[in-house]
Design an enzyme around this catalytic site. Sequence first.
Site, PDB file in Angstrom:
ATOM      1  N   CYS A   1       5.070 -26.385  11.639  1.00  0.00           N
ATOM      2  CA  CYS A   1       4.334 -27.541  11.128  1.00  0.00           C
ATOM      3  C   CYS A   1       3.250 -27.921  12.120  1.00  0.00           C
ATOM      4  CB  CYS A   1       5.299 -28.708  10.939  1.00  0.00           C
ATOM      5  SG  CYS A   1       4.533 -30.219  10.318  1.00  0.00           S
TER       6      CYS A   1
ATOM      7  N   HIS B   1       6.999 -28.076   1.474  1.00  0.00           N
ATOM      8  CA  HIS B   1       6.741 -28.581   2.825  1.00  0.00           C
ATOM      9  C   HIS B   1       5.750 -29.744   2.790  1.00  0.00           C
ATOM     10  CE1 HIS B   1       6.195 -27.801   7.300  1.00  0.00           C
ATOM     11  NE2 HIS B   1       5.145 -28.565   7.018  1.00  0.00           N
ATOM     12  N   GLU B   2       4.667 -29.571   2.050  1.00  0.00           N
ATOM     13  CA  GLU B   2       3.642 -30.617   2.026  1.00  0.00           C
ATOM     14  C   GLU B   2       4.101 -31.848   1.230  1.00  0.00           C
ATOM     15  OE1 GLU B   2       1.783 -28.261   4.549  1.00  0.00           O
ATOM     16  OE2 GLU B   2       1.372 -30.361   4.097  1.00  0.00           O
TER      17      GLU B   2
ATOM     18  N   HIS C   1       6.309 -34.010   3.361  1.00  0.00           N
ATOM     19  CA  HIS C   1       5.542 -34.885   4.253  1.00  0.00           C
ATOM     20  C   HIS C   1       5.264 -36.236   3.590  1.00  0.00           C
ATOM     21  CE1 HIS C   1       4.513 -32.875   7.969  1.00  0.00           C
ATOM     22  NE2 HIS C   1       4.082 -31.794   7.348  1.00  0.00           N
TER      23      HIS C   1
END
Length: 230
Positions: free
Chosen positions: A122, A164-165, A168
């Site tokens: 990351c 993953h995004e 966030h």
Amino acid sequence: MPTTTLSELVDELLSGTRPLPILSAGIPVLRRPALPYEGQLAADQLDRLLTAMREAMHSAPGVGLAAPQIGVPLRLAVIEDPAEVTAEVREARGRVPQPYRVLVNPRYEPVGDGRAAFFEGCLSVPGWQAVVGRPDRIRLRGQDETGRELDEEFTGWPARIVQHETDHLDGVLYLDLAETRSLSSAEAVSDYWSQPTPATAAHSLGFPLPSATGATGATDDSGGTGATAP
């Protein structure tokens, strides 16, 4: 006078250093759920912000970037992956080119029981990677930058980047989901664990891999792949 609105925050950010600096873990905005994007920015301001995010992603370099990573608490992310990897890695990880995309208010859900595990990194946790097991097929829903509704499935590495995004935007870092015994410096990953899958690392470092159907196996917004993606 302190910044009081998201519009002012973005204007201040865009008037500063380029490429935009990426925030590191430990800063509160990375741990708070982002606000739904509901037109808080003017159209030209949104375009300039997305352009700056894409520039920062390329500069890092990475394959994804979420707005909280540059200090903007909105549910916005950009992804793009040229997938310049070997055929062996492409086959093992399902890493295929992903064109530039903007995700607005994204959310995802698994499709089926398949899971895949790979080293992931990351841009907000520079210098480290760890193995994360994730669904290998997901359904993404949300909008693009024009407001068009999205409802599509992603598999392989593109699915990992999207997860993953989107994580966030919920205040979640990949480390929250990782096999902690797999945590390795980027140097160690390069020297010891650069195989297409993390099977050797799992055996040597003593951590489990997913048992559900699906490929097992590295970095998202890190491109080692961030999302340093994924």
